[in-house]
Design an enzyme around this catalytic site. Structure first.
Site, PDB file in Angstrom:
ATOM      1  N   GLY A   1      88.745 105.545 123.228  1.00 18.17           N
ATOM      2  CA  GLY A   1      87.568 104.687 123.307  1.00 18.17           C
ATOM      3  C   GLY A   1      87.941 103.242 123.051  1.00 18.17           C
TER       4      GLY A   1
ATOM      5  N   GLY B   1      90.816 110.700 119.276  1.00 16.63           N
ATOM      6  CA  GLY B   1      92.271 110.651 119.307  1.00 16.63           C
ATOM      7  C   GLY B   1      92.826 110.235 117.957  1.00 16.63           C
TER       8      GLY B   1
ATOM      9  N   THR C   1      99.330 111.641 111.621  1.00 12.58           N
ATOM     10  CA  THR C   1      98.317 111.043 112.509  1.00 12.58           C
ATOM     11  C   THR C   1      98.085 109.574 112.150  1.00 12.58           C
ATOM     12  OG1 THR C   1      96.536 111.858 111.084  1.00 12.58           O
ATOM     13  CG2 THR C   1      97.150 113.238 112.947  1.00 12.58           C
TER      14      THR C   1
ATOM     15  N   GLN D   1      98.308 106.365 114.650  1.00  8.36           N
ATOM     16  CA  GLN D   1      97.299 105.320 114.783  1.00  8.36           C
ATOM     17  C   GLN D   1      97.943 103.938 114.724  1.00  8.36           C
ATOM     18  OE1 GLN D   1      93.298 105.448 114.396  1.00  8.36           O
ATOM     19  NE2 GLN D   1      94.279 106.608 116.002  1.00  8.36           N
TER      20      GLN D   1
ATOM     21  N   GLY E   1      90.222 102.202 106.153  1.00  8.58           N
ATOM     22  CA  GLY E   1      90.426 102.337 107.598  1.00  8.58           C
ATOM     23  C   GLY E   1      91.838 101.999 108.007  1.00  8.58           C
TER      24      GLY E   1
ATOM     25  N   GLU F   1      92.627 100.417 113.163  1.00  7.50           N
ATOM     26  CA  GLU F   1      92.710  99.088 113.768  1.00  7.50           C
ATOM     27  C   GLU F   1      93.722  98.190 113.073  1.00  7.50           C
ATOM     28  OE1 GLU F   1      88.532  98.842 113.146  1.00  7.50           O
ATOM     29  OE2 GLU F   1      88.155  98.484 115.266  1.00  7.50           O
TER      30      GLU F   1
END
Ligand code: FES
Ligand code: FES
Lengths: 745, 175
Positions: A256, A484, A635, A639, A703, A706
């Site tokens: 996305g 993802g 994971t 990212q 987070g 990003e």
């Protein structure tokens, strides 16, 4: 139900710090581990089902039609001509209901509707529906449409009028402290430069897709959407029906990166067509339509001003961004978001403004704000370091703030300097040529660059339901998604650790708005928000298990599906009667105001620039990151690899070009819009620093999705400067911008 | 039209305009092969036709009635993974998974090409492919992964190819 009222629902608002996390005392031993994805076998064997892949009976194929002008009106559409073609069922449009633009993420209203007026090239005006995809595609391509052309604004210019006053978008449009102009006059050394970044596209590999099917007045939409709960609200508002009449199913989403936060035009078109035809309609956007008519990251022009004393102390920071958007849309690219808190300095100006253009909507793309804002800020800091003749890492150390430099609050945690220092050691920063343009290897010029990474941390209201069944298995359900990012896996790890249940005994049900609401995936809040909701539900269930076993909660140990306490050990299934369940809900609270919360890191890059061709190759990259608890090292690393690679694209290749006569995108496909391919990406290295953030949420994570992009491109740009002594201030740094300034061969 | 897909025969009422990709996804119900661009630009649709990797969006079904088509579903199943599928799981050679079937089919075809001695653009020696990391990267560059699992994809393929991990010498290191 045993020992648990039906509807047991625990809510935690993060008003207070949460110093103790049960994840630290869990003994299942799975949290943080680099486990392979639980959905991996399905993904690698083609068994994972994405939006366009549901085989519904009587399915009709819809192909969208985009406007072939950049501004004006649709006068008429000759549906009869298209309907005469074999296999075509209908040409459907609804000039009032079709959405003109995609919606921004998290909104609960409809986006701007109405497609008789054309505001940008490619605006979706109709959907051709046929028995087969081929018939629909042919008819859509040949659909005769008559337009009345209007005058649009198709070129970005800093000379054009700007709004001057915009509503807040994540950050206020303008904040000022002290006097930046005076600071610039007082400075011993200063930098006053303008960086530009182009429009960009998320280019997720799965195009936007919806299958719409009605049962009476209820709509089910299989959609590629990141935030199904709010997307369903947007869809209901757009269609003028009640929110509870819309169900979105999004079990797997093919990426996305912000482009699927809000609903896109294919969703409403499919829903309207399905209703009118009385049968399910599938609408998948063509790749070109994804570029033309979903959402772009805005281009920016960023004036950077840094004012310093001779010893490197910053006395002023100015970051003034101009971005662009359609006249009806308020979203501005919040490029100054981390400039607010990254460095000390008394005099500060962070502002954002918009030029209004007839270009497609601008909105969120991975790390809206920082992704391009740190290209400006971190390159300007590098320029200041050169002007001061101070090592860029030392300059950052000199300006490391003890507290938030704009608000009177502390940082919840901040590992910028540890990240820079760890990275410097690991990367061999001391081998960087101090004088730029001095290291050569044959026809290649070699350089190293560094940049800080920072990404504001967010928590969003989210719920999850956890049920323990009599056989000891567990089901977790929520309208959360996995785009993802690894949600299926990391959320299973949270539940497994909390309940002491093996991973393979847990079923994770995500991506269905029939389940409890969630904020979904976006803004890097997904893991923390959903993980916390699951934590809370599991905490409630632990209490119930303790009571059922008649031991104190603190004396209860859960491991391998057994409850252990008071010298007894029982399978948890035996303690739950017919089964127990609980819903957990996390909400953001005062901790957000009382502490400045962000993830931090440092990027290091080594590049080689060809002296003959000007081509840049990234040779090595290292990212060191601190983002609270890392829930799954494998994971999380992926990212970061993904984010860093977006940084390579932003630095070197990604450049969405608008035709200045029509606004039409010139490079609207994957051959012409250059995202990094395998050969562009070296073996990147990622290091995580251990950290916990007790102010963020009960799982102490922040987070990470990003963070990897934030600053990555700046490290590459700074490395190019170090290699060539050429400072390119217009991204991407393509070879044509270097070649003229390279020394003669 | 009649087709042999993953060793089974299928009959489908396809259009002469139907691509192999749409045949698989819309007519046969094998949705493992993905559509990322429909223009031969991304590799998500890669399948094996008579053992060679092909962008299935770029070739018409009607041309392949006598061919052996192998898709991701034909390589392995969730319970019985092909070694490359297992390596992609172990090395996290994906994120969203949308490019993944194409990557894996492409890798199968690519390893066969390398075995046959076909050189790559970056092969140091045109006679002997050494399947260095740079070669794997170059040979796999027709398969875009926006999630950018590239380093992990290289790790997975290198493992299956039986090569020891090595420093990845990308361009710029040839001097
Ligand atoms: S879908 Fe075939 S190459 Fe992209
Ligand atoms: S795994 Fe998402 S595009 Fe490759």
């Amino acid at each position: 139900m045993l020992g648990l009222d039906k509807g047991d629902h625990v809510t935690l608002t993060m008003d207070e710090a949460h110093p103790v996390s049960l994840l630290d005392t869990g003994v299942q031993g799975v949290i943080g581990k680099p486990l392979s994805r639980v959905d991996g076998p399905d993904k690698v064997s083609g068994a994972a089902t994405y939006a366009a892949e549901y085989a519904l009976d009587d399915l009709a194929y819809g192909v969208l039609v985009g406007a072939a002008i950049g501004k004006g009106r649709v006068v008429s559409i000759d549906a009869a001509a298209a309907k005469a073609m074999p296999g075509v069922i209908d040409v459907v449009t609804d000039f009032d209901t079709f959405i003109r633009v995609s919606q921004q993420g998290g909104e609960t209203e409809a986006p701007t509707q109405g497609v008789r007026d054309i505001e940008y090239f490619g605006e979706i005006i109709a959907i051709v529906v046929a028995e087969t995809f081929e018939a629909a595609r042919d008819a859509a391509e040949r659909l005769p449409v008559e337009y009345e052309r209007g005058d649009g604004v198709f070129a970005f210019s800093m000379d054009d009028a700007r709004d001057g006053d915009l509503p807040t978008n994540i950050v206020p449009a303008r904040t000022e402290q002290g006097d930046i102009d005076q600071a610039m006059r007082d400075a011993a050394v200063s930098v006053d430069v303008t960086y530009t970044t182009p429009s960009q596209n998320s280019a997720a590999m799965e195009p936007h897709a919806s299958i719409a099917t009605w049962e009476g007045d209820s709509l089910t939409l299989y959609g590629a959407y990141q935030m199904p709960t709010s997307d369903a609200q947007q869809l209901a508002e757009s269609l003028g029906i009640a929110a509870d009449k819309v169900r979105i199913i999004a079990h797997f989403i093919g990426g996305g990166f912000g482009s699927k936060l809000g609903i896109a035009p294919e969703s409403v078109a499919a829903a309207v067509a399905a209703k009118r035809l009385g049968r399910p309609v599938k609408a998948v956007m063509m790749r070109q339509q994804v570029f033309d008519a979903t959402v772009r990251r805005s281009n920016t022009s960023q004036r950077m001003r840094l004012a310093a004393r001779a010893d490197g102390t910053l006395i002023g920071i100015g970051h003034e961004t101009t971005a662009s958007n359609l006249s009806t849309e308020d979203f501005f690219e919040p490029a100054g978001i981390s400039t607010h808190f990254l460095y000390a300095g008394d005099n500060r100006l962070v502002s954002h403004d918009l030029v209004r253009l007839n270009w497609l909507l601008s909105g969120s793309m991975r790390a809206p704000g920082e992704a391009v804002g740190l290209l400006g800020l971190e390159c300007a800091v590098d320029e200041l370091a050169m002007a001061l003749d101070i090592d860029p890492i030392e300059l950052r150390r000199i300006n490391e703030p003890a507290r938030d430099p704009e608000k009177d609050v502390d940082f919840s945690s901040r590992a910028l300097m540890p990240a820079l220092d760890t990275g410097a050691k690991r990367f061999g920063w001391e081998q960087r040529p101090v004088r730029p343009g001095t290291r050569r290897e044959g026809e290649w010029l070699i350089g190293m660059g560094v940049a800080a990474a920072a990404r504001a941390n967010m928590l969003m209201e989210t719920s999850a339901k956890v049920a323990i069944h009599p056989d000891g298995s567990v089901t977790v359900s929520s309208a959360m998604t996995d785009i993802g990012t690894g949600s299926y896996t990391i959320l299973t790890q949270v539940a497994a650790e909390m309940l002491g249940v093996p991973m393979d005994r847990i079923t994770m049900e995500l991506g269905d708005t029939n389940d409890v609401p969630a904020a979904g995936s976006g803004g890097s809040w997904g893991a923390c928000s959903s993980g916390s909701a699951i934590y809370l539900a599991c905490e409630a269930l632990r209490g119930k298990l303790a009571r059922a076993m008649d031991v104190a909660e603190a004396a209860l140990t859960l491991k391998d599906g057994r409850a252990i306490g008071d010298n007894r050990s029982t399978p948890i299934g035996d303690l739950v009667g017919d089964g127990i369940e609980a819903i957990g809900t996390i909400k953001p609270g005062e901790q957000e105001e009382l502490f400045t919360q962000a993830s931090y890191g440092a990027h290091f890059a080594e590049v080689a620039v060809n002296r003959v061709t000007g081509e840049t190759r990234v040779r090595r990259m290292l990212g060191v990151f601190a983002a609270g608890r890392i829930l799954n090292e494998k994971t999380a690393r992926s990212q970061c690899l993904g984010g860093m690679t977006f940084g390579i694209g932003a630095a070197l290749t990604e450049d969405l070009i608008h035709d200045t006569r029509t606004g039409k995108l010139v490079n609207r496909d994957l051959a012409e819009y250059h995202v990094p391919v395998n050969a562009d990406v070296p073996q990147l290295e990622v290091v995580f620093l251990p950290e916990r953030d007790i102010h963020a949420n009960p799982i102490h994570a922040k987070g990470i999705g990003e963070l990897g992009i934030c600053g990555a491109g700046a490290a590459i740009a700074n490395a190019i400067y170090n290699a060539t002594a050429i400072r390119v201030r217009g991204f991407p740094i393509t070879l044509d911008k270097l070649i003229a300034a390279l020394p003669a061969v | 039209m009649k087709f042999t897909i993953n060793g089974r025969s299928y009959e489908a009422e396809a259009d002469i305009r139907t691509s192999v990709l749409d045949l698989l996804r819309e007519h046969v119900g094998l949705t493992g092969s993905k559509k990322g661009c429909d223009h031969g630009q991304c590799g998500a649709c890669t399948v094996l036709i008579n053992g060679r990797r092909v962008n299935s969006c770029l070739t018409l079904a009607v041309m392949h009635q006598d061919d052996e088509i192998t898709t991701i579903e034909g390589l392995g199943t969730p319970d019985d993974l092909h070694p490359l599928q297992a390596a992609f799981v172990a090395h996290d050679g994906y994120q969203c998974g949308y490019c993944t079937p194409g990557q894996i089919c492409s890798a199968v075809g690519m390893l066969d090409e390398a075995k046959k001695g076909w050189p790559s653009h970056v092969s140091a020696d045109l006679e002997h492919s050494d399947l260095s990391d740079a070669e794997i990267s170059e040979r796999m560059s027709g398969n875009i992964c926006r999630c950018a699992a590239y380093p992990n994809i290289v790790d997975a393929i290198r493992e299956v190819a039986g090569r020891a991990p090595a420093g990845r010498d990308v361009a710029g290191a040839d001097a």
